[in-house]
Design an enzyme around this catalytic site. Structure first.
Site, mmCIF file in Angstrom:
data_model
loop_
_atom_site.group_PDB
_atom_site.id
_atom_site.type_symbol
_atom_site.label_atom_id
_atom_site.label_comp_id
_atom_site.label_asym_id
_atom_site.label_seq_id
_atom_site.Cartn_x
_atom_site.Cartn_y
_atom_site.Cartn_z
ATOM 1 N N CYS A 121 79.813 8.692 -30.528
ATOM 2 C CA CYS A 121 81.043 8.519 -31.288
ATOM 3 C C CYS A 121 80.647 8.046 -32.681
ATOM 4 O O CYS A 121 79.954 7.037 -32.814
ATOM 5 C CB CYS A 121 81.950 7.492 -30.611
ATOM 6 S SG CYS A 121 83.394 7.036 -31.607
ATOM 7 N N LYS B 192 54.200 -9.918 4.692
ATOM 8 C CA LYS B 192 54.870 -10.660 3.616
ATOM 9 C C LYS B 192 56.344 -10.810 3.996
ATOM 10 O O LYS B 192 57.131 -9.872 3.866
ATOM 11 C CB LYS B 192 54.720 -9.941 2.274
ATOM 12 C CG LYS B 192 55.227 -10.739 1.082
ATOM 13 C CD LYS B 192 54.904 -10.025 -0.221
ATOM 14 C CE LYS B 192 55.350 -10.868 -1.409
ATOM 15 N NZ LYS B 192 56.808 -11.075 -1.441
ATOM 16 N N LYS C 83 44.330 -11.947 2.222
ATOM 17 C CA LYS C 83 43.690 -13.211 1.854
ATOM 18 C C LYS C 83 42.222 -13.191 2.268
ATOM 19 O O LYS C 83 41.896 -12.756 3.380
ATOM 20 C CB LYS C 83 44.381 -14.391 2.547
ATOM 21 C CG LYS C 83 45.855 -14.553 2.206
ATOM 22 C CD LYS C 83 46.474 -15.719 2.971
ATOM 23 C CE LYS C 83 47.960 -15.863 2.649
ATOM 24 N NZ LYS C 83 48.590 -16.962 3.429
#
Length: 675
Positions: free
Chosen positions: A431, A124, A295
């Site tokens: 906070c 690939k 494939k």
């Protein structure tokens, strides 16, 4: 910008806000990079933000927009390039990441054809997909993949590449497809020249190849030393080939550059041997690869198996496991989010990792920071979670400098200076100052975001400037903005000012669920906001609802019920709602309630969306399905009834197929609206 916290800890509205901000930034950078060859930032900065956006959209598919840069298979169709409609769509491939998934793929193939098959296994290549069309042996057109159906005509650029034959050895009229890439040696040479010229270097060979091939000036492409591998012919009958392996050999005889590493494998053991061989040789190859492609070798079986609307059924890509890289932590930054959570991020020496340059990694919270024992000056090992999100694996203790400083955990907010706390045993530092500037800005950004009030053109940059100029502090201040004030924003001329004023005005008419989402109530995201709007109908009803009444709703637990009642009955919320009412913001649900949904095909069914849609945006289709009584979820499970799959669907499609879930393409899904 690294993501401020773990994906699983995010609410959908926070993810949506972050994603929209990233899209705006990436769109601007991409246009400068691809159309003008004049990047505004170094490539590693682009790659980091793109990776963050991909991760957000994969974790929260409901936030994907049709115009997102991640939904363009090959990017936008650039001004200066002619559009090309492909004779056959240039489909993507499904991905797998394990041997078990390869076995599942092989089992599906054998089940469909009734017997074992041979596979042609290929590397690939990490490049850019291209199409080449020849008439009587002469190259007449070359194009990019584009969006899969429409690409860009880059014939002139492709003709500058030595491995692209201008004339075939036989006078055939055929279309072939393959990959354009930049060899590693060429990439190193290009980056050396970029440095010498005082230009930013490219982050990886794939980006360099894509940017080089999609140049308006062909001379730039010619100098970039690109290469190609051709791996398929659109109509194999034109060659007379019987197998994929034979077709590649025949294309080589015609003059195309093909990859000689392909092998025919009779079973998965042979496939796995091939994978192991080339995974080990990966770094030694002269070009980049990120996996192998499997494939079905028999071309007649490929035709028999066919394809879905997005991927061929006869091929699959196996992606290599994420790489690791070592780097040095130079700083730990602390940022404040909308809910006051303070998140540490490691700032590191830039390092190549899985094809991109990484310089930041979130540490999510104090517990993770201390558990991993990360100090400034430490050498750390990085990997990419899912090959996307940079994550520190561990500290290399044997390389820790002598006398390294102790961890400096903040005790006070880096924005407002107030003392930080742990609420109810939370891991997160928080906070709790409601007037903290960082929180106010983040809340305003969330209020105007796509999944909340959807004020187009009002992004983080504009919010920050308006706050800095003291034009906005509360939600209702947005509706009091004047053209004179907006004209003081960077880049805001008359047209842009008018567009933003119109968008702000239009948001007054939103249905109640958008307002609920925009209020930023802890534990309330897009889906819960809709549930509340459908169930209670008006803001006044919500303000009068008790803990017990909230808890009685099926999808609301005790903790959320308490959060909701506490919020809606507070003086702060009452004042906020009164102020929004005073500026004309709608306080009623305008959608279809579940009880009013028609008894149609989707009524009561759990539906999941995946892939790229053509006729609807994801949010539009989701809204339509909900109006028809469907329960739209974000992930596939055994409880899923239907998967609606657009183009380029990935793991959700694979999982749905394995579970035997009904799968509809977009056209089929729309056709069932009236059933």
């Amino acid at each position: 910008m690294s993501l401020p916290k773990k994906l699983e800890e995010m609410q959908v509205e926070e993810a949506s806000k972050l994603a929209q901000n990233l899209r705006e930034i990436l769109d601007r950078w991409s246009k400068l990079y691809y159309t003008k060859d004049a990047p505004e930032v170094e490539d590693y900065e682009y790659d980091e933000k793109y990776a963050d956006l991909v991760a957000l959209e994969e974790a929260f598919p409901e936030i994907i927009t049709q115009d997102s840069i991640t939904q363009r298979v090959g990017g936008e169709i650039l001004e200066g390039f002619t559009k090309v409609t492909h004779t056959e769509p240039m489909l993507s491939m499904g991905d797998v990441f394990s041997r078990d998934e390869l076995v599942e793929f092989d089992n599906r193939i054998q089940k469909n054809v009734g017997h074992p098959v041979d596979y042609n296994v290929e590397l690939k290549i990490d490049g850019l997909a291209i199409s080449l069309i020849y008439q009587d042996g002469e190259l007449i057109q070359g194009s990019t993949r584009g969006d899969g159906n429409i690409g860009e005509d880059i014939t002139k650029n492709l003709k500058t590449i030595k491995s692209v034959p201008q004339k075939l050895t036989r006078p055939l009229s055929i279309e072939v497809r393959g990959e354009c890439f930049m060899p590693k040696a060429s990439f190193a040479k290009l980056n050396a020249q970029q440095l010498e010229d005082g230009k930013p270097v490219f982050a990886n060979p794939r980006n360099a190849a894509a940017g080089s091939l999609r140049q308006l000036n062909t001379n730039v492409t010619k100098k970039r030393d690109l290469d190609t591998f051709i791996y398929t012919v659109v109509d194999s009958n034109q060659l007379g080939a019987k197998t994929q392996h034979q077709a590649i050999q025949m294309m080589a005889e015609l003059g195309f550059n093909t990859n000689p590493t392909q092998e025919v494998c009779a079973n998965l053991d042979e496939v796995w041997d091939y994978i192991a061989k080339y995974e080990g040789q990966r770094e030694d190859l002269p070009y980049g690869i990120d996996g192998i492609v499997l494939k079905v070798n028999d071309l007649s079986l490929q035709q028999e198996l066919g394809h879905t609307v997005k991927i061929p059924r006869w091929e699959i890509a196996y992606k290599f496991p994420p790489e690791e890289a070592a780097t040095v932590v130079r700083d730990i930054e602390w940022t404040v989010g909308r809910t006051g959570v303070v998140t540490p991020t490691a700032v590191m020496d830039p390092v190549q990792l899985a094809g991109t340059t990484v310089s930041r990694a979130t540490l999510n919270n104090v517990d993770q920071l201390t558990a991993k024992d990360v100090h400034i000056g430490d050498t750390v090992l990085l990997h990419k979670a899912g090959d996307i999100i940079p994550e520190i694996t561990r500290v290399v203790l044997e390389k820790r400098p002598v006398g390294i400083s102790e961890l400096d955990i903040p005790t006070h907010c880096p924005s407002c200076g107030k003392e930080l706390v742990h609420l109810n045993g939370e891991v997160a530092l928080r906070c709790i100052n409601p007037d903290c500037p960082a929180q106010i800005v983040a809340r305003l950004e969330h209020f105007g975001s796509r999944n909340a009030m959807n004020i187009m053109g009002l992004g983080p940059k504009q919010i920050q400037q308006l706050y800095a100029k003291n034009f906005i502090h509360h939600f209702d201040d947005l509706y009091k903005l004047t053209s004179e004030e907006l004209s003081q924003l960077d880049g805001f001329k008359e047209k842009r000012v008018n567009n933003l004023l119109e968008a702000i005005d239009n948001s007054r008419k939103n249905s109640l669920e958008r307002l609920i989402n925009g209020l930023g109530i802890q534990g309330v995201g897009t889906k819960m906001a809709r549930t509340l709007a459908e169930k209670f109908g008006t803001m006044d009803n919500l303000m009068q609802t008790t803990i017990e009444e909230f808890d009685a709703v099926d999808t609301i637990g005790e903790t959320l019920a308490n959060n909701l009642a506490t919020f809606f009955q507070s003086d702060v919320a009452q004042n906020m709602i009164d102020e929004l009412k005073a500026v004309g913001v709608n306080m009623e649900y305008l959608g279809v309630k579940p009880a009013e949904s028609p008894d149609g095909y989707y009524k009561g069914k759990k539906v999941v969306l995946t892939g790229k849609l053509e006729q609807y945006t994801r949010n539009e289709l989701k809204e339509r399905l909900i109006s028809l009584g469907a329960d739209v979820a974000g992930s596939v499970s055994k409880k899923t009834d239907i998967l609606i799959a657009g183009a380029d669907a990935g793991s959700k499609l694979t999982k749905a197929q394995a579970l035997g879930i009904e799968i509809l393409d977009e056209t089929e899904a729309i056709a069932k609206f009236e059933q």
